[in-house]
Scaffold this motif. Structure first.
Motif, PDB file in Angstrom:
ATOM      1  N   TYR A  74       0.816  -1.212   0.000  1.00  0.00           N
ATOM      2  CA  TYR A  74       0.000   0.000   0.000  1.00  0.00           C
ATOM      3  C   TYR A  74       0.854   1.267   0.000  1.00  0.00           C
ATOM      4  N   GLU A  75       1.944   1.257   0.751  1.00  0.00           N
ATOM      5  CA  GLU A  75       2.796   2.442   0.832  1.00  0.00           C
ATOM      6  C   GLU A  75       3.396   2.788  -0.524  1.00  0.00           C
ATOM      7  N   GLU A  76       3.867   1.776  -1.238  1.00  0.00           N
ATOM      8  CA  GLU A  76       4.426   2.021  -2.567  1.00  0.00           C
ATOM      9  C   GLU A  76       3.336   2.536  -3.503  1.00  0.00           C
TER      10      GLU A  76
ATOM     11  N   HIS B  52       2.680   6.305  -2.783  1.00  0.00           N
ATOM     12  CA  HIS B  52       3.733   7.210  -3.256  1.00  0.00           C
ATOM     13  C   HIS B  52       3.766   7.279  -4.786  1.00  0.00           C
TER      14      HIS B  52
ATOM     15  N   THR C 156      -6.959   0.512   4.982  1.00  0.00           N
ATOM     16  CA  THR C 156      -5.689   1.190   4.699  1.00  0.00           C
ATOM     17  C   THR C 156      -5.887   2.598   4.156  1.00  0.00           C
TER      18      THR C 156
ATOM     19  N   THR D 227      -3.281   5.224   4.975  1.00  0.00           N
ATOM     20  CA  THR D 227      -2.007   5.122   4.247  1.00  0.00           C
ATOM     21  C   THR D 227      -2.013   6.037   3.024  1.00  0.00           C
TER      22      THR D 227
END
Length: 253
Positions: free
Chosen positions: A114-116, A119, A136, A139
């Motif tokens: 999720y973080e990738e 971004h 999420t 995030t």
């Protein structure tokens, strides 16, 4: 007796097949909605999020002889808890997971988590439709909220706690699509066009998770997609076909 992590439509169907094969099954789910689905077909069930220790206690005290984990492919914490509980209770663990799908297209970018995804979406900007659920949401809002030329449309289940989470995270009412699937390709297309979506974010949840309909609709609209790969978990005994699970259960019990 089988202690089973359920909560999805294919998990319910697997539980019914195990029951039809003569096995006593108790399914555990997190939401009342999922519990109602099990009650409709007469499956014994427990409701509520359980820690590994709580699962192990239930398994031991009630005499379950096997854990079948048929939780959602992205329910990483639940699966890890189930494996730990099986080990603590000294019973075998079997994982059922929908078959992986592989997608290759210039408009589809696969990311590891999720973080990738958040971004990468921040680099692309535009009108972004999140179809990853509420769990999420933070995030994405942490990275995307307030970015210039960026609008985030959050599509999620129409539950009170989800709406409260949206409010707390600054997702305004006009940017919420509160609706329950499954969604056809046509409905997905209509939503993408209604909001002038330029980027869609989803998870590789398998055919049962209706990811194909989302991807087909996005491609038909010429929309870029960020596809989040499944968590990389070593389950041990893992199967993607009901008949293989049934055979493994038969061999184990």
């Amino acid at each position: 007796m089988i202690f089973m992590l359920a909560g999805t439509s294919d998990a319910r169907n697997l539980a019914l097949e195990l029951q039809s094969a003569g096995h006593a099954v108790t399914a555990t789910v997190v939401t009342e909605s999922a519990a109602s689905s099990l009650a409709e077909v007469g499956l014994p069930h427990l409701v509520g999020r359980l820690t590994a220790e709580e699962m192990a206690t239930i398994i031991t005290e009630r005499g379950y002889r096997l854990v079948v984990d048929a939780s959602h492919p992205f329910a990483e914490e639940a699966s890890k808890n189930a494996m730990a509980a099986a080990e603590q209770a000294n019973v075998p663990y079997i994982r059922y997971e929908r078959a992986h799908e592989h997608y290759a297209h210039p408009l589809i970018t696969v990311v590891k988590d999720y973080e990738e995804a958040a971004h990468l979406a921040a680099e692309k900007r535009g009108v972004i439709m999140l179809t990853t659920g509420s769990k999420t949401l933070a995030t994405f809002t942490k990275v995307l909220h307030g970015l210039e030329n960026t609008r985030v449309i959050a599509r999620m289940l129409p539950r009170l706690d989800n709406m409260e989470k949206c409010e707390a995270l600054g997702v305004v009412q006009k940017d919420i699509v509160a609706i329950q699937g499954p969604f056809s390709k046509e409905l997905n297309e209509a939503l993408f066009r209604q909001y002038d979506v330029t980027l869609m974010i989803t998870k590789e949840s398998g055919k049962v998770g209706s990811v194909d309909e989302k991807l087909d609709a996005a491609l038909a609209c010429g929309i870029e997609t960020i596809l989040i790969a499944r968590p990389n978990i070593k389950y041990g005994q893992q199967y993607s076909a009901f008949e293989d699970v049934l055979q493994a259960v038969q061999n184990t019990l």
